[in-house]
Design an enzyme around this catalytic site. Structure first.
Site, PDB file in Angstrom:
ATOM      1  N   SER A 677       0.819  -1.226   0.000  1.00 27.66           N
ATOM      2  CA  SER A 677       0.000   0.000   0.000  1.00 27.66           C
ATOM      3  C   SER A 677       0.844   1.263   0.000  1.00 27.66           C
ATOM      4  CB  SER A 677      -0.924   0.004   1.232  1.00 27.66           C
ATOM      5  OG  SER A 677      -0.165   0.021   2.415  1.00 27.66           O
ATOM      6  N   LYS A 720      -6.786   2.328   8.686  1.00 28.12           N
ATOM      7  CA  LYS A 720      -5.903   3.397   8.217  1.00 28.12           C
ATOM      8  C   LYS A 720      -6.559   4.762   8.403  1.00 28.12           C
ATOM      9  CE  LYS A 720      -3.564   0.473   4.820  1.00 28.12           C
ATOM     10  NZ  LYS A 720      -3.343   0.197   3.389  1.00 28.12           N
TER      11      LYS A 720
END
Length: 777
Positions: A677, A720
């Site tokens: 990511s 996140k």
């Protein structure tokens, strides 16, 4: 009498005393001792051996060594593997240390030889020698531990001093006693002490012989009792009286009938009972069979608890014990609703995945409470033996069932809620992989015939409600993961933590400390102060600890200052917990070149991941630092290649790969980092560094890229986002394909954070850089 000798090297001995006339070998390993040995070999092979006062001292000093020792001649040296030397020495004379002339690299001492004048015509010495010889003869014959040749050897010894030293070498005495005899250099004193020691040892040997005879008599007595018991058994059979063993067999028969076992289990139990009857009450196999029968009888083959199908009441219980967790509660209510309609529904296998401290284990307990089921927990953390799950076969000594069967016995019902905790932390070794053994347990199509190696019977686990917990999914084997229904238990927002703290944690802690009503109260500002300034976690474990600390300090203040009650405010929190550990607005307030805030997901929840890129004059080297894993290293290389291929559209010198060195660094280098990511973060940082354009400080991003500039979706968006929210970020750039996951993010977070979907890397750059880039897309 003394005779002066010049300096000799010294070796301190541990747990051993060498006497004159003694030939003995010992191993030398200490550097100082080996150096002393080498010195001795260069000078007439003479060495001075003295015993340490304490054997456990590794590096003795002068005060740790006795004063009196023995001058010896080295007869042989043998070098062994591992820097060890084996030495054969012969004792010659007693000697006393006058002074240490050297201590490094080995001990060197000035010594005096201690010699007693031999009294040839003394009747007293002659009498002492005879007494010592006679007592030693008796000791050798009685103990049996010393060879008879020792007596013959003494017949050739004429000197009284040699006689004493030779006898001492045969005796099993303590080091302190041997040292005392070594220091007795006068012949008369030495013989008197030796005679006393011999008499004492002789008495000990006599007592040992007496005890040995007594033990033998007891053994004979036991054998006699066994024979008489067998005779009594035969007599009782003749008289028609029932013995205890037959009563035990009948008792087992009653238990087997009462247990209502399945057909296979009942047949097996009756077969084993017949084997027990044939083997007899005193056979070694009898205890193994009894243990096996006890396990079969105690297992809940047909015992069930009645499920609570009152959906409204179940929802109330779940809501009262846990705040939030909507997905988990919905799934349990769905299960209950279907169970109410369909009586034969199999137990689902749920996997609660989330960071530590979010309440996965306590959720399982609440579900058991809501369903009115017995609760049993098994921790899988560190389990590496397949037999832990399936048990050992009865052919092994000390065999027992596996922990699944043990848990079912503990549950006392065939439909408990069975919690398999920390399923992601199992490991494997040469004893097998426990994850493979769990495949049958956690398969609703197979677990109706689960077979434990110890029982060797099919046990029905289909009605068990299995719930597993894990911090992360990537360490769970795919075949095992395929058998479970995944429910994510994400981290909490500040508002959720506030409600959990107020409704659950504070009342629990006050109850634990037995604080009376209204003695301690928490204001809302105090709870928020703890959450925002003293914790930064996904769960509430640290919050619970901080609340506990505040309550303890408040109780102390009440006791010391005789207060009746305290209303704890934000001021009290700072007083009790000290300077705030965190500030809510943690993100950098300044736009910088080459510094981008990425977002990562770990087993501990979401976290911000700053990426820094620095461009320097050079020859095109790419350096990566910060404990990057394989996936992140590949992301960095892909990002570098993409920027190099598209340098012109970003107004970057197309030859930068020839004259610029790039250093990509992820701070907190000691913490390992990996995951797919960080691609967009690295591209943005590289473009910023090479073009000199600053990156917005309030923007975070997540997503992987391809070499064509396409932004790929990622996982863990909720965690996140919560991490960005806790760090004061107000804009997050996410992959376009992750827009569907925005519904899972709490409304409070969505209100304060702007989410920008991006399908191409140019969408990311146009929103992240301070001024929009001119490009052809």
């Amino acid at each position: 009498m003394t005779d002066k000798i010049n300096t000799l090297p010294l070796i301190p001995l541990r747990g051993m005393v060498v006497f004159p006339e003694m030939i003995i070998h010992f191993d030398v390993g200490r550097k100082k001792s080996i150096a002393a040995l080498e010195e001795a070999m260069m000078n007439d092979q003479k060495i001075f051996l003295v015993t340490q006062k304490e054997a456990k001292v590794e590096e003795p000093d002068t005060e740790d060594i006795n004063v009196v020792g023995t001058v010896c001649t080295i007869k042989q040296i043998l070098r062994l593997p591992g820097d060890t030397v084996r030495v054969l020495v012969e004792g010659e004379d007693r000697a006393k240390i006058i002074e240490y002339s050297e201590s490094d690299p080995f001990f060197k001492v000035n010594i005096e030889i201690l010699q007693s004048k031999e009294i040839e015509d003394s009747k007293e010495i002659e009498a002492l020698m005879r007494s010592v010889k006679n007592t030693f003869d008796e000791y050798v014959k009685l103990s049996g531990s010393i060879p008879m040749e020792a007596i013959i050897t003494l017949d050739d010894v004429d000197r009284s001093s040699d006689l004493a030293d030779i006898i001492i070498s045969y005796l099993p005495l303590k080091q302190s006693k041997k040292q005392e005899l070594l220091e007795a250099y006068e012949i008369k004193e030495r013989l008197e002490k030796l005679l006393y020691v011999l008499n004492n040892e002789l008495e000990i040997v006599k007592v040992e012989k007496k005890i040995g005879t007594k033990v033998k008599t007891n053994i004979d007595k036991v054998q006699k009792e066994y024979y008489l018991k067998e005779q009594m058994k035969a007599i009782k059979e003749e008289l028609g009286e029932e013995d205890e063993f037959k009563k035990e067999i009948k008792e087992y028969e009653k238990k087997i009938k009462k247990a209502k076992l399945p057909k296979e289990a009942k047949e097996k139990a009756l077969y084993e009972l017949k084997r027990l009857e044939r083997s007899g009450s005193y056979s070694s196999e009898g205890n193994v069979i009894r243990n096996y029968l006890d396990w079969i009888i105690d297992l809940p083959w047909n015992k069930c608890t009645k499920d609570n199908i009152d959906i409204k009441k179940a929802r109330e219980i779940l809501d009262s014990e846990h705040y939030g967790l909507k997905d988990v509660k919905t799934r349990i209510i769905e299960y209950l609703a279907v169970k109410k309609v369909s009586k034969s529904l199999k137990g689902p296998i749920l996997c609660l995945v989330g960071p530590p401290g979010v309440g996965k284990t306590s959720i399982a307990k609440s579900i058991a409470n809501a369903l009115n089921r017995n609760f049993v927990r098994m921790s899988l953390g560190g389990v590496r033996d397949e037999a832990e799950i399936r048990g050992h076969r009865k052919t092994y000594v000390g065999a027992i069932p596996g922990r699944i069967v043990y848990g079912m016995k503990k549950a006392k019902s065939k439909n408990p809620l069975f919690l398999l905790d920390e399923i992601d932390k199992m490991s494997s070794d040469f004893r097998g992989n426990p994850a493979d053994a769990l495949l049958e347990v956690l398969d609703s199509e197979q677990n109706s015939t689960f077979r434990d190696h110890y029982l060797e019977l099919d046990f029905n686990l289909s009605q068990v409600l299995f719930i597993t917990t894990a911090n992360r999914l990537d360490t769970i084997p795919r075949p095992l993961l395929d058998r479970m229904e995944i429910i994510e238990v994400s981290g909490y927002t500040s508002e959720e933590k506030y409600n959990i703290g107020k409704k659950h944690l504070i009342p629990q802690q006050l109850k634990e400390y037995d604080v009376k009503d209204n003695t301690l109260t928490f204001s809302d500002s105090a709870i928020y102060s703890i959450i925002d300034n003293y914790t930064r976690e996904s769960g509430v474990r640290e919050l619970s600890r901080k609340i506990s600390a505040v309550i303890r300090k408040a109780i102390t203040e009440i006791v010391e200052k005789n207060k009746k009650k305290i209303n704890i405010t934000a001021v009290h929190i700072k007083k009790y917990l000290g300077v705030p550990m965190y500030t809510f607005e943690k993100s950098d307030k300044e736009d910088k070149i080459g510094v981008v805030t990425g977002l990562a997901w770990t087993g501990y929840g979401g976290d911000t991941l700053p990426v820094e890129v620095s461009a320097m004059e050079g020859d095109g080297k790419l350096q990566l630092t910060g404990q990057l894993g394989d996936v992140m290293t590949e992301s960095a290389k892909a990002a570098y290649s993409y920027v190099r291929a598209n340098a012109q559209q970003y107004k970057i010198d197309a030859t930068f790969y020839k004259n610029k060195d790039l250093h990509i660094h992820v701070p907190e280098g000691a913490v390992p980092k990996d995951g797919p990511s960080a691609g967009v973060t690295m591209v943005t940082a590289i473009v910023s560094s090479l073009s000199g354009i600053k990156v917005k400080h309030n923007v975070a991003m997540t997503g992987e890229i391809t070499l064509t500039g396409r932004v790929l979706p990622i996982g863990g968006l909720k965690e996140k986002s919560l991490a960005a929210y806790r760090s004061g970020i107000d804009t997050i750039i996410i992959p376009k394909d992750n827009e569907k996951d925005l519904d899972k993010i709490p409304k409070t977070v969505r209100k304060k954070i702007k989410f920008i979907p991006a399908s191409k890397i140019n969408d990311v750059l146009s929103n992240a850089l301070v001024r929009e880039m001119n490009n052809g897309h």
